[in-house]
Design a protein around this motif. Structure first.
Motif, short mmCIF file in Angstrom:
data_model
loop_
_atom_site.label_atom_id
_atom_site.label_comp_id
_atom_site.label_asym_id
_atom_site.label_seq_id
_atom_site.Cartn_x
_atom_site.Cartn_y
_atom_site.Cartn_z
N SER A 75 31.43 28.90 -55.70
CA SER A 75 31.25 30.32 -56.01
C SER A 75 31.82 30.65 -57.39
O SER A 75 31.21 31.40 -58.16
CB SER A 75 31.93 31.19 -54.95
OG SER A 75 31.42 30.95 -53.65
N PHE A 76 32.98 30.08 -57.70
CA PHE A 76 33.55 30.29 -59.03
C PHE A 76 32.64 29.70 -60.11
O PHE A 76 32.53 30.25 -61.21
CB PHE A 76 34.95 29.67 -59.12
CG PHE A 76 36.03 30.54 -58.55
CD1 PHE A 76 36.37 31.73 -59.16
CD2 PHE A 76 36.70 30.18 -57.40
CE1 PHE A 76 37.37 32.55 -58.64
CE2 PHE A 76 37.70 30.98 -56.86
CZ PHE A 76 38.04 32.18 -57.48
N GLY A 77 31.99 28.58 -59.80
CA GLY A 77 31.05 28.01 -60.76
C GLY A 77 29.89 28.95 -61.04
O GLY A 77 29.46 29.10 -62.19
N ALA A 105 39.97 29.28 -64.25
CA ALA A 105 39.48 28.96 -65.59
C ALA A 105 39.86 30.07 -66.55
O ALA A 105 40.15 31.20 -66.14
CB ALA A 105 37.96 28.78 -65.57
N GLU A 106 39.86 29.73 -67.83
CA GLU A 106 40.04 30.72 -68.88
C GLU A 106 38.85 30.65 -69.82
O GLU A 106 38.41 29.55 -70.19
CB GLU A 106 41.34 30.47 -69.66
CG GLU A 106 42.59 30.73 -68.82
CD GLU A 106 43.87 30.59 -69.64
OE1 GLU A 106 43.83 29.91 -70.68
OE2 GLU A 106 44.89 31.17 -69.23
N LYS A 164 29.92 17.02 -64.62
CA LYS A 164 28.47 17.23 -64.53
C LYS A 164 27.94 16.70 -63.20
O LYS A 164 28.16 15.54 -62.85
CB LYS A 164 27.76 16.52 -65.69
CG LYS A 164 28.13 17.08 -67.06
CD LYS A 164 27.46 16.31 -68.18
CE LYS A 164 27.75 16.95 -69.53
NZ LYS A 164 29.20 16.94 -69.85
N PRO A 165 27.23 17.54 -62.45
CA PRO A 165 26.74 17.11 -61.13
C PRO A 165 25.40 16.39 -61.22
O PRO A 165 24.69 16.48 -62.22
CB PRO A 165 26.57 18.45 -60.40
CG PRO A 165 26.16 19.40 -61.49
CD PRO A 165 26.93 18.95 -62.72
N TRP A 268 33.21 20.67 -58.09
CA TRP A 268 32.67 21.80 -57.33
C TRP A 268 32.29 22.96 -58.24
O TRP A 268 31.23 23.57 -58.07
CB TRP A 268 33.70 22.26 -56.30
CG TRP A 268 33.93 21.28 -55.18
CD1 TRP A 268 33.05 20.35 -54.72
CD2 TRP A 268 35.12 21.13 -54.41
NE1 TRP A 268 33.61 19.62 -53.69
CE2 TRP A 268 34.89 20.08 -53.48
CE3 TRP A 268 36.36 21.76 -54.41
CZ2 TRP A 268 35.85 19.67 -52.56
CZ3 TRP A 268 37.32 21.36 -53.49
CH2 TRP A 268 37.06 20.32 -52.58
N ILE A 269 33.15 23.24 -59.22
CA ILE A 269 32.83 24.32 -60.16
C ILE A 269 31.59 23.95 -60.97
O ILE A 269 30.70 24.78 -61.22
CB ILE A 269 34.02 24.63 -61.08
CG1 ILE A 269 35.20 25.15 -60.25
CG2 ILE A 269 33.64 25.67 -62.13
CD1 ILE A 269 36.49 25.34 -61.04
N GLY A 270 31.50 22.68 -61.37
CA GLY A 270 30.32 22.22 -62.10
C GLY A 270 29.06 22.32 -61.28
O GLY A 270 28.00 22.70 -61.78
N VAL A 271 29.16 22.00 -59.99
CA VAL A 271 28.01 22.14 -59.09
C VAL A 271 27.57 23.60 -59.04
O VAL A 271 26.37 23.91 -59.13
CB VAL A 271 28.37 21.64 -57.67
CG1 VAL A 271 27.37 22.16 -56.63
CG2 VAL A 271 28.40 20.12 -57.64
N GLY A 272 28.54 24.51 -58.92
CA GLY A 272 28.19 25.93 -58.87
C GLY A 272 27.54 26.41 -60.15
O GLY A 272 26.58 27.18 -60.13
N PHE A 273 28.06 25.95 -61.29
CA PHE A 273 27.51 26.35 -62.59
C PHE A 273 26.05 25.91 -62.70
O PHE A 273 25.16 26.69 -63.05
CB PHE A 273 28.34 25.72 -63.71
CG PHE A 273 28.07 26.30 -65.08
CD1 PHE A 273 28.93 27.23 -65.63
CD2 PHE A 273 26.96 25.90 -65.82
CE1 PHE A 273 28.69 27.77 -66.90
CE2 PHE A 273 26.71 26.42 -67.08
CZ PHE A 273 27.58 27.36 -67.62
#
Length: 344
Positions: A75-77, A105-106, A164-165, A268-273
């Motif tokens: 979700s954050f991604g 993240a910033e 990278k996913p 996980w963040i990369g997957v979301g992005f």
């Protein structure tokens, strides 16, 4: 699409802002339309000059349906992709860095040259009109090859800080296999009383003023039933019934997108992005997206679904896509930025 949410209205409002601070807050007002697990919106923000810190709101927890935090970080991604995409559309460069808990993240914002990137406008309109809903896909909703190719390509805005996913597309009999894995995951999950109690607490009846949770109307439930549904879920194991509905829905989709990577926060963040980029590309082409995560709940179903995609890394996320029957006009509610943001 509601008039107040579109690339054009975003542009007009952005141009009316006379400071970097105001423009970042405007970006956030659209970025929070990012989907989140159970519509939990587990984020807070701290704005310091041109630096935005995205904070994990640890008071929001899903210990039974997201024990590892996989979907929270996906979700954050999605959220980070929305922020970076809106900034790029606005002619603003960004630098994204992962943070240390509770900072996810910033993002630093630089060089507002005032030239809007019109090539991104379709994705901004998709961001404004996106709906995650369930149902049966139209039989003739085949997705053109060039759309699939564009949707599966890595986002040109993908931050270097993220892992990278892998991305793959399943169709035909492979979709049926993935649907079966999803159904099995759902049946198992709903056998747990604790899972059902947690799930019930996140159902928001139609007409409620609550800004978080899964709205009853997004589940295609009549208003009256949406008020009864939490108690039905809490006290009755309807997993077998729901699994059949999901199998029917997923199996009717012309294809399913899957995303894989390591079991790490960066992944996980990369997957979301990337999933956000893929979903918006499909939405811009007038296709619908339905997220199903039950296959990832158990190691064996996750491995089987991952093998169906042909992944070399663990499956982390998937959604079915095509043209769903019917139309919707609702928008999932969001907690206003003003209640999530601290300025320093």
């Amino acid at each position: 699409m509601p008039e107040k949410f579109s690339a054009e209205t975003y542009k007009k409002d952005f141009e009316s802002k006379d400071s970097c601070n105001a423009r970042i807050k405007h970006i956030l007002s659209y970025a929070i339309r990012a989907p989140s697990t159970h519509n939990s919106q587990p984020w807070k923000f701290i704005l310091t000059g041109n630096r935005l810190s995205i904070i994990n709101d640890e008071s929001i927890r899903l210990p039974k349906s997201d024990a590892l935090g996989r979907y929270r970080h996906i979700s954050f991604g999605y959220l980070i992709h929305h922020i970076v995409l809106l900034a790029a559309y606005s002619g603003t460069q960004t630098m994204t860095r992962l943070g240390r808990a509770p900072v996810i993240a910033e993002i630093e914002f630089h060089t507002q040259h005032g030239v809007f990137d019109v090539t991104i406008a379709p994705l901004i309109n998709a961001l404004c009109s996106r709906r995650n809903r369930r149902g049966i896909f139209e039989r003739d909703s085949a997705i053109p090859h060039n759309t699939l190719e564009a949707a599966s390509a890595r986002s040109p805005l993908f931050p270097a800080a993220l892992a990278k996913p892998e991305c793959a597309i399943a169709s035909g009999r492979t979709v049926a296999c993935i649907a079966s894995c999803t159904a099995e995951g759902m049946r198992r999950a709903y056998r747990s009383n604790a899972f059902r109690r947690e799930m019930a607490s996140w159902i928001t009846p139609t007409g409620s003023w609550r800004k978080t949770g899964i709205p009853g109307y997004s589940l295609n439930q009549p208003a009256i039933l949406s008020w009864l549904l939490p108690n039905i879920i809490r006290f009755i194991d309807i997993g077998r019934f729901l699994s059949k509905l999901n199998v029917t829905s997923i199996s009717s989709a012309p294809c399913v997108f899957g995303f894989a990577g390591d079991d790490t926060v960066s992944s996980w963040i990369g997957v979301g992005f990337q999933a956000s980029h893929t979903a918006l590309t499909l939405t811009a082409a007038r296709f619908d997206v339905s997220v199903y995560v039950a296959a990832m709940e158990y190691d064996d179903t996750r491995r089987e679904a991952g093998r169906a995609f042909g992944f070399s890394h663990p499956l982390q996320f998937l959604f079915a896509t095509g043209a769903l029957k019917g139309n919707v006009s609702w928008c999932t509610p969001r907690v206003p930025v003003s209640q999530k943001l601290t300025e320093r």
